[in-house]
Design an enzyme around this catalytic site. Structure first.
Site, PDB file in Angstrom:
ATOM      1  N   GLU A 120       0.813  -1.221   0.000  1.00  0.00           N
ATOM      2  CA  GLU A 120       0.000   0.000   0.000  1.00  0.00           C
ATOM      3  C   GLU A 120       0.851   1.279   0.000  1.00  0.00           C
ATOM      4  O   GLU A 120       0.523   2.255  -0.672  1.00  0.00           O
ATOM      5  CB  GLU A 120      -0.953   0.008   1.204  1.00  0.00           C
ATOM      6  N   HIS A 131     -12.754  -5.787   7.209  1.00  0.00           N
ATOM      7  CA  HIS A 131     -13.467  -5.518   5.953  1.00  0.00           C
ATOM      8  C   HIS A 131     -14.718  -4.685   6.194  1.00  0.00           C
ATOM      9  O   HIS A 131     -15.680  -4.764   5.448  1.00  0.00           O
ATOM     10  CB  HIS A 131     -13.836  -6.829   5.243  1.00  0.00           C
TER      11      HIS A 131
END
Ligand SMILES: Cc1ncc(C[n+]2csc(CCOP(=O)(O)OP(=O)(O)O)c2C)c(N)n1
Ligand SMILES: [Mg+2]
Length: 803
Positions: free
Chosen positions: A525, A592
């Site tokens: 990331e 999530h």
């Protein structure tokens, strides 16, 4: 490869001699600045100093191979490099130490950054791009060691894109992708994850990046054995060396005091990177710190005599001088004459910088002294004011703070009085404070015409027979229009390319636009964001995809330190209009269903944070952002991709405005403010509330940074007199921020009949599954009951106790 001493064959001896003398002059100039700079700190004129002494020689070599259009992404040791390219004059150097706030005099940051943080100006005053191919460029340094690495990757990748992507307008940014991105990093900082992540990614991407490691065997007081396996970074990384059959790096190892070896290494490195687009690593060993790490301490505390003696002996400037003498390039007399001249120049530059720094302040002091004197004339507090004035007169070298304190204290002594003289003092003080504040606070966001909040709304157009489609289809078809419309737009991330993202919002886009524009990346990331920052700094319009909001925190340091601070720390001289696309909110489980909005809105001031409730709103945000040139984070709603939405007819054109709320349902009893996925639950709860006679007004915040610049929420509260902010962040997170905006900034407290409240998620991470969600985040019943309780409190007869 080890590089040994050799003289360059390409130039004549006279040219070579001239080059050497000129390099010696810069080396000596830079060292003299470092020595005098330290004194300025120790005598109190400057607050902190970190200098380039002991690293002069390799930077001269790097500067010799650095061409127009190239970019540097380095750290605080690089003053010699900047001086060699004429990008940092001795006077600039001292202005930076004193923190002069005039960008003309302190071009590195107008006094915002400590000295030793370098940059060049990429933008004209109206925010438009300069021609970066005609100048030597440095991206703006940050203090966080290794923080320069992720952006370095993107700066290098831009060349690759410009070389290989047809149909791009790179006129101001690239000539056939021939530009190198040059990185520098200290040996100790190679321990950081960002270093390793960038090194790996650049090897995978095969981009023209030359990374130099300035190895002085220390990171402040900590020696190499605590930093690096085998105490040798290039040895450890030797597996990255390319071979005939495998792509990788070219790796050089060279001693930092060996002038000809350095020149040779840098010429070779530049050829390989520029022509072949192969990354190169130059491990520059045996460097020193003649004055220790910084002005904060002395290295005699942690280096033994043997090491200190070695450092004196291997000082690169000393060795350079010895080599010049031994080779007969110049004699001692000639070099001493040069040194004498340079010392004079630097002393003069320092003096001038200090005088210039003080000039405006002394003029302001004179005015203020006169104003206080005039205002004190008839005051009963004349004696106090006189003392204040005399103290100010005695402050021979005032800073802005001294002036502000004197003026503000003087006004306290004049409390209750009224005179023209006092009015003049008030006037001066207000103006002085406002101007000073602007100097330190401007350019957090763009101040130009096309700033994101200036882009007008364009409504989506629907026809009577508009199709109902999955939300992801709207995104996909809108991206299609955007890629067609803006050839310099590209998107990349984990699973973004071949499969068209994990939710198919880019389905088929790679086939249509190619693997450069719609690309898969490794799972990394930080460097995904770095790619975006670097490419955006070079005129491309990257969209970096972070697969799930919960994983953005891997990249958080780069986002907050590098991207969000860019416009501010460069005083408006660099921009990186990067769009970050991610998806979050209430899906399933701890990683999530994230909605850590509080963390984001607090750490990313300088960016826009947008939380659209559906994919049409999201697509509209992308359309708006591409008309602007500012960085933003768009958080799509993870559980919204398969929900049906009407497909607009003007895809790629309609624009969701930034900084504006939207009233989703009108009502008269209470104002409910929410955003993202939670908004859908609020809407359902509102229907149920109607059944018991409570008519709620629902407002979608949708842009969290900035929030409601037209102050529409307070208008709603004027009508309903009640407020509940609902979100799925932790208690005191984004809901507290919204409350602060509404109550304090919009002044809503005056219109409230009930205490304003928030309803948020639990403090823990959301548990997995439907029940995990129900008991972790605000659900329909929670919202119903919370609203009902507020109504019960104000009219218990109409709304009797529920439970
Ligand atoms: C992320 C981060 N951690 C810690 C620091 C504090 N710090 C500043 S310089 C430095 C040492 C860096 O050593 P090295 O990379 O070898 O560079 P050198 O100063 O020796 O040239 C440290 C720990 C910092 N600026 N950033
Ligand atoms: Mg070091």
């Amino acid at each position: 490869m080890d590089v040994s001493s050799k003289t360059s064959n390409d130039i004549s001896f006279d040219d070579f001699k001239e080059q050497i003398i000129s390099d010696y002059e810069i080396a000596f100039l830079s060292r003299t600045c470092s020595l005098l700079g330290r004194k300025e700190v120790l005598t109190g004129k400057a607050k902190f100093g970190i200098f380039g002494d002991g690293k002069e020689l390799p930077q001269l070599a790097m500067a010799r191979s650095f061409k127009n259009g190239d970019f540097r992404s380095g750290y605080y040791r690089d003053q010699t490099f900047m001086m060699a390219l004429g990008l940092l004059k001795p006077k600039d150097f001292f202005h930076a130490l004193y923190a002069t706030t005039d960008i003309e005099k302190e071009p590195m940051s107008a006094g915002r950054q400590m000295g030793g943080h370098f940059l060049t100006h990429s933008l004209n005053t109206d925010g438009s791009w300069k021609d970066l191919t005609k100048q030597k460029n440095s991206s703006a340094d940050i203090s966080c060691t290794a923080g320069q690495m992720p952006r370095l990757l993107g700066l290098a990748q831009a060349s690759k894109v410009y070389r290989n992507l047809k149909g791009l307008d790179g006129a101001k940014f690239s000539v056939n992708g021939d530009e190198i991105a040059w990185g520098t990093i200290g040996n100790a900082s190679t321990s950081e994850g960002m270093f390793f992540e960038t090194i790996n990614a650049a090897g995978v991407l095969q981009v023209p990046m030359v990374i130099s490691i300035w190895d002085d065997e220390y990171g402040i007081s900590v020696p190499a054995k605590y930093h690096t396996t085998k105490e040798d970074i290039s040895k450890v990384l030797s597996g990255f060396q390319r071979t005939e059959s495998e792509k990788g790096y070219e790796i050089f190892k060279v001693n930092g005091w060996d002038y000809t070896a350095l020149m040779h290494a840098y010429e070779n490195a530049a050829d390989i990177a520029r022509q072949e687009h192969v990354p190169v690593m130059i491990h520059v060993k045996e460097l020193t710190q003649p004055q220790g790490h910084s002005t904060s301490g002395s290295h005699e505390r942690y280096k033994d005599n043997k090491r200190l003696e070695w450092e004196r002996d291997f000082d690169c400037n000393k060795r350079f001088k010895e080599w010049i003498l031994e080779s007969g390039i110049a004699n001692n007399e000639e070099l001493e004459a040069i040194e004498k001249r340079i010392k004079r120049t630097v002393r003069e530059a320092k003096k001038q910088a200090w005088e210039e720094y003080l000039q405006g302040l002394l003029a302001a002091k004179k005015t203020l002294v006169a104003l206080i004197e005039q205002a004190s004339g008839k005051s009963p507090n004349k004696n106090f004011l006189n003392k204040l004035k005399n103290d100010l007169i005695a402050t021979e070298e005032p800073i802005k703070k001294d002036l502000a304190i004197s003026a503000r204290k003087a006004l306290r002594f004049l409390l209750g009085e009224s005179s023209a003289e006092k009015a003049a003092l008030i006037d001066w003080t207000s103006k002085f404070l406002q101007e000073a504040q602007d100097i330190y606070s401007n350019n957090l966001y763009s101040e130009n015409e096309n700033k994101a909040t200036n882009i007008n709304a364009v409504a989506p157009i629907f026809k009577d027979d508009s199709e109902q489609v999955d939300g992801r289809v709207i995104l996909r078809d809108n991206f299609d229009k955007l890629f067609e419309k803006y050839p310099n737009t590209l998107i990349f991330g984990e699973d973004t390319g071949a499969i068209g993202d994990v939710n198919q919002g880019l389905e088929g886009m790679q086939e249509k636009y190619g693997a450069i524009r719609v690309a898969d990346t490794g799972i990394r990331e930080t460097t995904i964001i770095g790619q975006g920052i670097g490419m955006a700094l070079r005129g491309l319009r990257p969209i970096a995809e972070i697969q799930y909001l919960d994983y953005i925190f891997y990249a958080m340091t780069t986002l907050t330190d590098d991207l969000a601070s860019l416009l501010y720390r460069t005083a408006g001289k660099q921009k990186a209009p990067l769009i970050i696309r991610t998806r979050g909110h209430r899906l399933e489980g701890i990683w999530h269903s994230g909605s850590q909005m509080g963390g984001l809105i607090h750490l990313l001031r300088g960016m826009y944070i947008l939380a659209p409730r559906n994919m049409t709103q999201a697509a509209g945000f992308y359309n708006t952002l591409l008309k602007s040139d500012e960085p933003a984070l768009v958080i799509e709603s993870l559980n919204g991709y398969r929900l049906k939405e009407r497909k607009p007819n003007n895809l790629g054109e309609f624009c969701t405005p930034i900084g504006k709320v939207e009233t989703i349902k009108k009502g008269s009893d209470i104002t409910l403010v929410s955003y993202g996925s939670t908004l859908r639950i609020v809407e359902k709860a509102a229907k149920e509330l109607l059944e018991v006679g409570i008519d709620a007004e629902i407002i979608d915040a949708q842009t969290l940074l900035p929030f409601d610049i037209d102050k529409d929420v307070v208008e709603s509260i004027k009508k309903t007199n009640r407020l509940l902010v609902i979100d799925e962040d932790v208690p005191g997170g984004c809901s507290a921020y919204l409350l602060n905006e509404i109550i304090e900034k919009q002044g809503a407290f005056k219109y409230l009949d009930s205490a304003p409240q928030t309803l948020s998620a639990k403090a823990h991470r959301p548990a997995y599954g439907t029940d995990g969600d129900y008991f972790s985040k605000p659900n329909r019943e929670d919202i119903f009951e919370k609203v009902y309780a507020i109504m019960h409190e104000s009219s218990p007869n109409d709304f009797p106790k529920l439970r």
